[in-house]
Design a protein around this motif. Structure first.
Motif, PDB file in Angstrom:
ATOM      1  N   THR A  26      -4.325   7.162   0.853  1.00 60.34           N
ATOM      2  CA  THR A  26      -3.622   5.891   0.972  1.00 60.34           C
ATOM      3  C   THR A  26      -4.320   4.914   0.042  1.00 60.34           C
ATOM      4  O   THR A  26      -5.544   4.817   0.051  1.00 60.34           O
ATOM      5  CB  THR A  26      -3.646   5.371   2.424  1.00 60.34           C
ATOM      6  OG1 THR A  26      -2.993   6.338   3.260  1.00 60.34           O
ATOM      7  CG2 THR A  26      -2.929   4.039   2.537  1.00 60.34           C
ATOM      8  N   MET A  27      -3.528   4.228  -0.778  1.00 58.56           N
ATOM      9  CA  MET A  27      -4.085   3.301  -1.768  1.00 58.56           C
ATOM     10  C   MET A  27      -3.511   1.905  -1.555  1.00 58.56           C
ATOM     11  O   MET A  27      -2.302   1.751  -1.445  1.00 58.56           O
ATOM     12  CB  MET A  27      -3.753   3.787  -3.188  1.00 58.56           C
ATOM     13  CG  MET A  27      -4.425   5.084  -3.554  1.00 58.56           C
ATOM     14  SD  MET A  27      -3.951   5.680  -5.212  1.00 58.56           S
ATOM     15  CE  MET A  27      -4.607   4.380  -6.241  1.00 58.56           C
ATOM     16  N   ARG A  28      -4.393   0.926  -1.503  1.00 55.09           N
ATOM     17  CA  ARG A  28      -3.972  -0.474  -1.448  1.00 55.09           C
ATOM     18  C   ARG A  28      -3.633  -0.941  -2.856  1.00 55.09           C
ATOM     19  O   ARG A  28      -4.071  -0.341  -3.836  1.00 55.09           O
ATOM     20  CB  ARG A  28      -5.090  -1.335  -0.867  1.00 55.09           C
ATOM     21  CG  ARG A  28      -5.413  -1.012   0.589  1.00 55.09           C
ATOM     22  CD  ARG A  28      -6.384  -2.019   1.169  1.00 55.09           C
ATOM     23  NE  ARG A  28      -7.417  -2.425   0.226  1.00 55.09           N
ATOM     24  CZ  ARG A  28      -8.715  -2.303   0.413  1.00 55.09           C
ATOM     25  NH1 ARG A  28      -9.172  -1.809   1.534  1.00 55.09           N
ATOM     26  NH2 ARG A  28      -9.575  -2.694  -0.491  1.00 55.09           N
ATOM     27  N   ALA A  37       2.853   3.554   2.727  1.00 51.21           N
ATOM     28  CA  ALA A  37       1.674   3.941   3.512  1.00 51.21           C
ATOM     29  C   ALA A  37       2.089   4.388   4.914  1.00 51.21           C
ATOM     30  O   ALA A  37       2.895   3.729   5.566  1.00 51.21           O
ATOM     31  CB  ALA A  37       0.692   2.783   3.580  1.00 51.21           C
ATOM     32  N   GLY A  38       1.562   5.523   5.338  1.00 45.99           N
ATOM     33  CA  GLY A  38       1.851   6.072   6.662  1.00 45.99           C
ATOM     34  C   GLY A  38       2.958   7.115   6.673  1.00 45.99           C
ATOM     35  O   GLY A  38       3.070   7.899   7.610  1.00 45.99           O
ATOM     36  N   PRO A  69       0.855  -1.195   0.000  1.00 47.31           N
ATOM     37  CA  PRO A  69       0.000   0.000   0.000  1.00 47.31           C
ATOM     38  C   PRO A  69       0.894   1.249   0.000  1.00 47.31           C
ATOM     39  O   PRO A  69       1.996   1.226   0.545  1.00 47.31           O
ATOM     40  CB  PRO A  69      -0.809  -0.119   1.290  1.00 47.31           C
ATOM     41  CG  PRO A  69      -0.034  -1.042   2.157  1.00 47.31           C
ATOM     42  CD  PRO A  69       0.786  -1.924   1.263  1.00 47.31           C
ATOM     43  N   ILE A  70       0.412   2.311  -0.624  1.00 46.85           N
ATOM     44  CA  ILE A  70       1.199   3.546  -0.695  1.00 46.85           C
ATOM     45  C   ILE A  70       0.353   4.755  -0.324  1.00 46.85           C
ATOM     46  O   ILE A  70      -0.867   4.734  -0.431  1.00 46.85           O
ATOM     47  CB  ILE A  70       1.802   3.764  -2.100  1.00 46.85           C
ATOM     48  CG1 ILE A  70       0.703   3.897  -3.173  1.00 46.85           C
ATOM     49  CG2 ILE A  70       2.795   2.661  -2.446  1.00 46.85           C
ATOM     50  CD1 ILE A  70       1.216   4.345  -4.540  1.00 46.85           C
ATOM     51  N   ASP A  71       1.034   5.792   0.118  1.00 46.51           N
ATOM     52  CA  ASP A  71       0.427   7.114   0.275  1.00 46.51           C
ATOM     53  C   ASP A  71       0.660   7.862  -1.029  1.00 46.51           C
ATOM     54  O   ASP A  71       1.749   7.777  -1.624  1.00 46.51           O
ATOM     55  CB  ASP A  71       1.089   7.907   1.395  1.00 46.51           C
ATOM     56  CG  ASP A  71       0.645   7.471   2.776  1.00 46.51           C
ATOM     57  OD1 ASP A  71      -0.349   6.730   2.891  1.00 46.51           O
ATOM     58  OD2 ASP A  71       1.314   7.871   3.749  1.00 46.51           O
TER      59      ASP A  71
END
Length: 130
Positions: free
Chosen positions: A83-85, A104-105, A66-68
């Motif tokens: 935030t995308m899975r 992510a985060g 996952p990314i921001d």
């Protein structure tokens, strides 16, 4: 303001306008079509962030993590952060000119939020060989 970057490395500076020194983050720049298309595909981790420019939307198909995602306007002001899975298609942002991606985060830890302005600087000596 119509800055165009070449593929390479730099530093992302976040939070300077608050009077502090800001947070400095290693930054990979994907300015060519080929580099933007490859993006973070096939990676398990990212040390810092990646700037896709120009870009108005992203997807996470075939990504492993996952990314921001932060959408930036032409003045590098953050329009939105999401935030995308893996396996998702991000909605295009009309005023978006650049997109920042990170694990992510990370964006919350760095203070990247809607309305914040970021800055991109040439990489400091010693960080170019990452």
């Amino acid at each position: 303001m119509g800055q165009r970057w070449r593929d390479g490395v730099a530093e992302l500076v976040v939070g300077e306008e608050a009077g502090g020194g800001g947070v400095r983050v290693p930054l990979e720049i994907a300015g060519s079509y080929r580099a933007r298309t490859r993006g973070l595909l096939g990676r398990d981790a990212l040390d810092g962030a990646m700037l896709l420019s120009p870009a108005g939307s992203v997807h996470t198909f075939r990504m492993r993590m996952p990314i921001d995602v932060a959408y930036l306007d032409r003045r590098l002001v953050v329009i939105a952060v999401r935030t995308m899975r893996p396996g998702r298609l991000g909605m295009p942002r009309l005023r978006s000119r650049h997109v920042l991606e990170a694990e992510a985060g990370a964006m919350a830890r760095w203070g990247v939020r809607a309305g914040a302005r970021v800055r991109i600087e040439a990489a400091q000596a010693g960080t170019a060989g990452r």
